[in-house]
Design an enzyme around this catalytic site. Structure first.
Site, mmCIF file in Angstrom:
data_model
loop_
_atom_site.group_PDB
_atom_site.id
_atom_site.type_symbol
_atom_site.label_atom_id
_atom_site.label_comp_id
_atom_site.label_asym_id
_atom_site.label_seq_id
_atom_site.Cartn_x
_atom_site.Cartn_y
_atom_site.Cartn_z
ATOM 1 N N ASP A 130 0.872 -1.155 0.000
ATOM 2 C CA ASP A 130 0.000 0.000 0.000
ATOM 3 C C ASP A 130 0.921 1.219 0.000
ATOM 4 O O ASP A 130 2.126 1.096 0.255
ATOM 5 C CB ASP A 130 -0.873 -0.038 1.260
ATOM 6 C CG ASP A 130 -1.722 1.201 1.434
ATOM 7 O OD1 ASP A 130 -2.389 1.621 0.476
ATOM 8 O OD2 ASP A 130 -1.706 1.774 2.548
ATOM 9 N N ASP A 189 0.014 5.063 1.297
ATOM 10 C CA ASP A 189 -0.099 5.939 2.468
ATOM 11 C C ASP A 189 0.046 5.161 3.774
ATOM 12 O O ASP A 189 -0.640 4.163 3.997
ATOM 13 C CB ASP A 189 -1.450 6.662 2.465
ATOM 14 C CG ASP A 189 -1.596 7.626 1.294
ATOM 15 O OD1 ASP A 189 -0.651 8.385 1.038
ATOM 16 O OD2 ASP A 189 -2.652 7.604 0.645
#
Length: 161
Positions: free
Chosen positions: A13, A15
């Site tokens: 991922d 963020d």
């Protein structure tokens, strides 16, 4: 680092897993983004900081023969790609699924594009709901708390050596 036979694709991922965008998601920043004073900043001056252990971990994974991918549900895919370019990380990843959608869709697309089964994928994400949802597909998922650390990766790899 020896390559584990079970994992062929390692997915991150963005963020709060790969980077910290000043305590907010990257789609909360203000473009344009630029490199100033050796730091990637948005128009307001907010700094996007890659977690310290990400670059050497990505290099080690690539050297060990793993392919790398991104799964991000950001509402601003072009911003995320711009940040990846400025941070000199984009070329590390063979697969990118960066758009607002379920991580289940991201992984279906990763499976189709890579040819790897879910059981051959390892995924790092800071959101527990994503870890649980993707884990139900058969992907090995790791919940990242307070940014990525190499120890998380090493623990997963050592389980299968």
């Amino acid at each position: 680092m020896k390559a584990a036979r079970e994992f062929k694709l390692v997915v991150f991922d963005l963020d709060f897993t790969l980077w910290d965008a000043g305590g907010v998601w990257c789609d909360c920043l203000q473009p344009p983004f630029s490199l100033r004073d050796g730091k990637v900043r948005d128009a307001s001056g907010a700094v996007v900081r890659v977690y310290e252990e990400i670059p050497p971990s990505l290099r080690a994974l690539s050297a060990a023969g793993f392919e790398l991918g991104i799964a991000s549900r950001t509402t601003q895919p072009s911003w995320a790609r711009s940040l990846l370019d400025l941070l000199k990380l984009r070329d590390c990843f063979a697969f990118e699924e960066i758009y607002p959608s379920s991580k289940v869709r991201h992984f279906a697309e990763l499976k189709a594009a890579s040819g790897y089964d879910y059981g051959e994928m390892l995924f790092f994400d800071d959101e527990l709901r994503n870890v649980e949802e993707v884990g139900e597909l058969g992907v090995r998922c790791v919940h990242v708390r307070n940014g990525f650390r190499r120890a998380l990766l090493d623990a997963e790899i050592s389980l299968f050596q």
